[in-house]
Design a protein around this motif. Structure first.
Motif, PDB file in Angstrom:
ATOM      1  N   SER A 140      43.200  45.488  32.146  1.00 38.64           N
ATOM      2  CA  SER A 140      42.321  46.477  31.527  1.00 38.64           C
ATOM      3  C   SER A 140      40.853  46.333  31.918  1.00 38.64           C
ATOM      4  O   SER A 140      40.074  47.270  31.753  1.00 38.64           O
ATOM      5  CB  SER A 140      42.452  46.401  30.005  1.00 38.64           C
ATOM      6  OG  SER A 140      42.128  45.103  29.528  1.00 38.64           O
ATOM      7  N   PHE A 141      40.456  45.168  32.463  1.00 33.33           N
ATOM      8  CA  PHE A 141      39.061  44.968  32.855  1.00 33.33           C
ATOM      9  C   PHE A 141      38.823  45.256  34.333  1.00 33.33           C
ATOM     10  O   PHE A 141      37.692  45.163  34.820  1.00 33.33           O
ATOM     11  CB  PHE A 141      38.631  43.516  32.572  1.00 33.33           C
ATOM     12  CG  PHE A 141      39.476  42.508  33.296  1.00 33.33           C
ATOM     13  CD1 PHE A 141      39.150  42.090  34.572  1.00 33.33           C
ATOM     14  CD2 PHE A 141      40.615  41.987  32.706  1.00 33.33           C
ATOM     15  CE1 PHE A 141      39.940  41.178  35.252  1.00 33.33           C
ATOM     16  CE2 PHE A 141      41.408  41.076  33.373  1.00 33.33           C
ATOM     17  CZ  PHE A 141      41.077  40.672  34.642  1.00 33.33           C
ATOM     18  N   CYS A 142      39.892  45.586  35.069  1.00 35.05           N
ATOM     19  CA  CYS A 142      39.822  45.674  36.533  1.00 35.05           C
ATOM     20  C   CYS A 142      39.873  47.134  36.992  1.00 35.05           C
ATOM     21  O   CYS A 142      40.805  47.866  36.645  1.00 35.05           O
ATOM     22  CB  CYS A 142      40.980  44.882  37.140  1.00 35.05           C
ATOM     23  SG  CYS A 142      41.018  44.910  38.942  1.00 35.05           S
ATOM     24  N   PHE A 250      43.278  34.103  34.825  1.00 34.20           N
ATOM     25  CA  PHE A 250      43.698  33.625  33.501  1.00 34.20           C
ATOM     26  C   PHE A 250      43.094  34.482  32.377  1.00 34.20           C
ATOM     27  O   PHE A 250      43.796  35.148  31.641  1.00 34.20           O
ATOM     28  CB  PHE A 250      43.309  32.158  33.361  1.00 34.20           C
ATOM     29  CG  PHE A 250      44.138  31.423  32.346  1.00 34.20           C
ATOM     30  CD1 PHE A 250      45.491  31.240  32.545  1.00 34.20           C
ATOM     31  CD2 PHE A 250      43.563  30.899  31.193  1.00 34.20           C
ATOM     32  CE1 PHE A 250      46.273  30.561  31.624  1.00 34.20           C
ATOM     33  CE2 PHE A 250      44.325  30.209  30.268  1.00 34.20           C
ATOM     34  CZ  PHE A 250      45.684  30.047  30.481  1.00 34.20           C
ATOM     35  N   HIS A 251      41.796  34.402  32.194  1.00 31.61           N
ATOM     36  CA  HIS A 251      40.998  35.369  31.429  1.00 31.61           C
ATOM     37  C   HIS A 251      41.163  35.367  29.920  1.00 31.61           C
ATOM     38  O   HIS A 251      40.468  36.125  29.240  1.00 31.61           O
ATOM     39  CB  HIS A 251      41.231  36.795  31.940  1.00 31.61           C
ATOM     40  CG  HIS A 251      41.063  36.959  33.400  1.00 31.61           C
ATOM     41  ND1 HIS A 251      39.936  36.512  34.078  1.00 31.61           N
ATOM     42  CD2 HIS A 251      41.878  37.491  34.347  1.00 31.61           C
ATOM     43  CE1 HIS A 251      40.072  36.780  35.369  1.00 31.61           C
ATOM     44  NE2 HIS A 251      41.243  37.365  35.554  1.00 31.61           N
ATOM     45  N   ASP A 259      47.714  39.494  26.559  1.00 32.63           N
ATOM     46  CA  ASP A 259      48.601  40.653  26.654  1.00 32.63           C
ATOM     47  C   ASP A 259      47.814  41.928  26.912  1.00 32.63           C
ATOM     48  O   ASP A 259      48.269  42.829  27.632  1.00 32.63           O
ATOM     49  CB  ASP A 259      49.405  40.826  25.354  1.00 32.63           C
ATOM     50  CG  ASP A 259      50.540  39.833  25.219  1.00 32.63           C
ATOM     51  OD1 ASP A 259      50.826  39.099  26.192  1.00 32.63           O
ATOM     52  OD2 ASP A 259      51.149  39.777  24.127  1.00 32.63           O
ATOM     53  N   LYS A 260      46.625  42.030  26.346  1.00 34.32           N
ATOM     54  CA  LYS A 260      45.793  43.228  26.507  1.00 34.32           C
ATOM     55  C   LYS A 260      45.037  43.211  27.829  1.00 34.32           C
ATOM     56  O   LYS A 260      44.913  44.234  28.497  1.00 34.32           O
ATOM     57  CB  LYS A 260      44.799  43.338  25.348  1.00 34.32           C
ATOM     58  CG  LYS A 260      45.463  43.543  23.990  1.00 34.32           C
ATOM     59  CD  LYS A 260      44.433  43.518  22.874  1.00 34.32           C
ATOM     60  CE  LYS A 260      45.108  43.645  21.508  1.00 34.32           C
ATOM     61  NZ  LYS A 260      44.125  43.532  20.390  1.00 34.32           N
ATOM     62  N   PRO A 332      35.910  49.630  29.719  1.00 29.60           N
ATOM     63  CA  PRO A 332      35.968  49.478  28.255  1.00 29.60           C
ATOM     64  C   PRO A 332      35.312  48.204  27.736  1.00 29.60           C
ATOM     65  O   PRO A 332      35.380  47.923  26.547  1.00 29.60           O
ATOM     66  CB  PRO A 332      37.473  49.459  27.982  1.00 29.60           C
ATOM     67  CG  PRO A 332      38.065  48.842  29.214  1.00 29.60           C
ATOM     68  CD  PRO A 332      37.199  49.287  30.358  1.00 29.60           C
ATOM     69  N   TYR A 333      34.706  47.417  28.641  1.00 26.73           N
ATOM     70  CA  TYR A 333      34.131  46.137  28.243  1.00 26.73           C
ATOM     71  C   TYR A 333      32.683  46.022  28.727  1.00 26.73           C
ATOM     72  O   TYR A 333      32.231  46.781  29.587  1.00 26.73           O
ATOM     73  CB  TYR A 333      34.935  44.972  28.828  1.00 26.73           C
ATOM     74  CG  TYR A 333      36.396  44.982  28.441  1.00 26.73           C
ATOM     75  CD1 TYR A 333      36.796  44.641  27.145  1.00 26.73           C
ATOM     76  CD2 TYR A 333      37.385  45.336  29.362  1.00 26.73           C
ATOM     77  CE1 TYR A 333      38.128  44.645  26.786  1.00 26.73           C
ATOM     78  CE2 TYR A 333      38.726  45.347  29.006  1.00 26.73           C
ATOM     79  CZ  TYR A 333      39.095  45.011  27.718  1.00 26.73           C
ATOM     80  OH  TYR A 333      40.419  45.032  27.366  1.00 26.73           O
TER      81      TYR A 333
END
Length: 392
Positions: A140-142, A250-251, A259-260, A332-333
């Motif tokens: 979701s961050f990529c 890893f993150h 999972d998110k 979204p971040y």
């Protein structure tokens, strides 16, 4: 991610069959090149010598013209030209950042495009290469994860990215000079571009074997790093069949958050991933696993996260690369505040792990970590959005 998540190939991820015609020698392993030469008439007794000669021309000197391979007879050069080609991906566009980072848009078979990034530093030059067109992982961050997977890259398209960059850097040795006489501008490779390398294992393996071959591009296996989001069944094979350095996206320090951020965690959770890393055949104090950790404001950057991370990786020779989030349109971040990143790093460092904070590079040309997305896909999306706006 459900159990139906794509780990096996389907019609969309298999490269389209090319029309019959000359065979591209780029991307063939030594064994594959020998078989191709024999199939097209080279006597078996001569094949090994011919492989050595042609290999050196292609991968040591960067030669693309068979007629220039002067230690082969004219008749044999003509035979090669009739049956084979030496082709690499087409360079479509090059952008250069204010910090010297270069981002390349390259076109492959079928008209698809991928991005490649070259990062110059004082002591090295690192090429970040892609393994797929798009990606299935939807992290979701990529930014790359917002582009659907089109297909895997072939071994030729993967090693061809390295050859294209050496062309652009004018790094091929001049014929007649030793390979060590010129500075090595491209000294390191990271498989951290578009796609999940371990979902395209065979092609990545063959391309890296070519890159590491001492009679050609000749990069040490310790100068090649493969980054995976956690395809657990393929991790041991990476050590056994490629032998390169390993990095893990890893993150997060809990399954709920991972999972998110990295949905593959629903298939192989943190415990399963860490078990595989502890058993990684090459892990040692001299060949540590790199844990990549993107810093997301208010999501995974607390002191508790840092302490939990230290406990999770206990017993694994490792270093932790902290990556300030590289923002992209619609992301979204937000990036964690700098003092928060430094405090996080300090907790890890005091626990005995190297915790470098990665300096963002190429942000002004969308070339930083997590920002890659092929320009053609962005243009098509922009056109669709324009077409959806009613005329005034």
């Amino acid at each position: 991610m459900t159990d139906a998540a794509p780990i096996t190939q389907d019609v969309l991820t298999i490269p389209r069959k090319l029309p019959e015609g000359p065979v591209n020698l780029v991307g063939l392993t030594r064994e594959g090149l020998r078989a191709a030469l024999i199939e097209h008439g080279t006597p078996e007794k001569q094949a090994r010598m011919r492989v050595d000669q042609i290999w050196q021309w292609i991968y040591q000197w960067g030669e693309r013209d068979f007629h220039a391979m002067t230690n082969l007879s004219k008749a044999y050069r003509a035979e090669l030209a009739d049956n084979f080609v030496i082709e690499i991906p087409e360079l479509v566009d090059r952008q250069v950042s204010a910090d010297g980072t270069r981002k390349y848009l390259v076109r492959i078979a079928g008209g698809h495009e991928v991005e490649v990034v070259y990062i110059p530093e004082e002591d090295r030059g690192t090429l970040c290469i892609s393994s797929q067109v798009g990606c299935t992982l939807t992290c979701s961050f990529c930014h790359t994860g917002t582009q659907k997977l089109v297909r895997n890259l072939t071994a030729a398209e993967i090693v061809g990215q390295i050859m294209m960059a050496r062309d652009d850097l004018d790094e091929w040795p001049r014929r007649g000079e030793g390979t060590g006489e010129r500075p090595r501008l491209l000294s390191n490779i990271v498989l951290m571009g578009m796609g999940e390398p371990l979902y395209n294992f065979e092609n990545v393996r063959d391309a890296m074997k070519i890159a590491m071959d001492g009679e050609g591009i000749s990069l040490s296996r310790r100068r090649i790093t493969l980054s995976t989001s956690g395809v657990v069944p393929e991790i041991a094979k990476t050590a056994e069949e490629i032998g390169c350095m390993l990095a893990v996206s890893f993150h997060a320090t809990t399954d709920e958050v991972r999972d998110k951020l990295v949905p593959i965690n629903k298939k192989w959770n943190i415990a399963a991933l860490l078990d595989a890393l502890r058993e990684y055949p090459k892990v040692s104090n001299s060949e540590r696993i790199t844990f990549e950790y993107v810093m997301l404001k208010g999501v995974n950057d607390s002191d508790a996260d840092a302490r939990r991370l230290v406990q999770l990786i206990k017993g694994i020779p490792a270093k932790i690369n902290l990556i300030p989030f590289n923002e992209w349109p619609g992301a979204p971040y937000q990036r964690s505040d700098w003092n928060r990143i430094e405090k996080f790093a300090d907790i890890i460092y005091k626990a005995g792990y190297a915790s470098p904070i990665r300096t963002p590079r190429g942000e002004d040309i969308m070339a930083a970590c997590g920002q890659l997305k092929s320009a053609s896909e962005r243009v098509r999306k922009a056109r669709r959005q324009v077409g959806a706006v009613p005329a005034p």
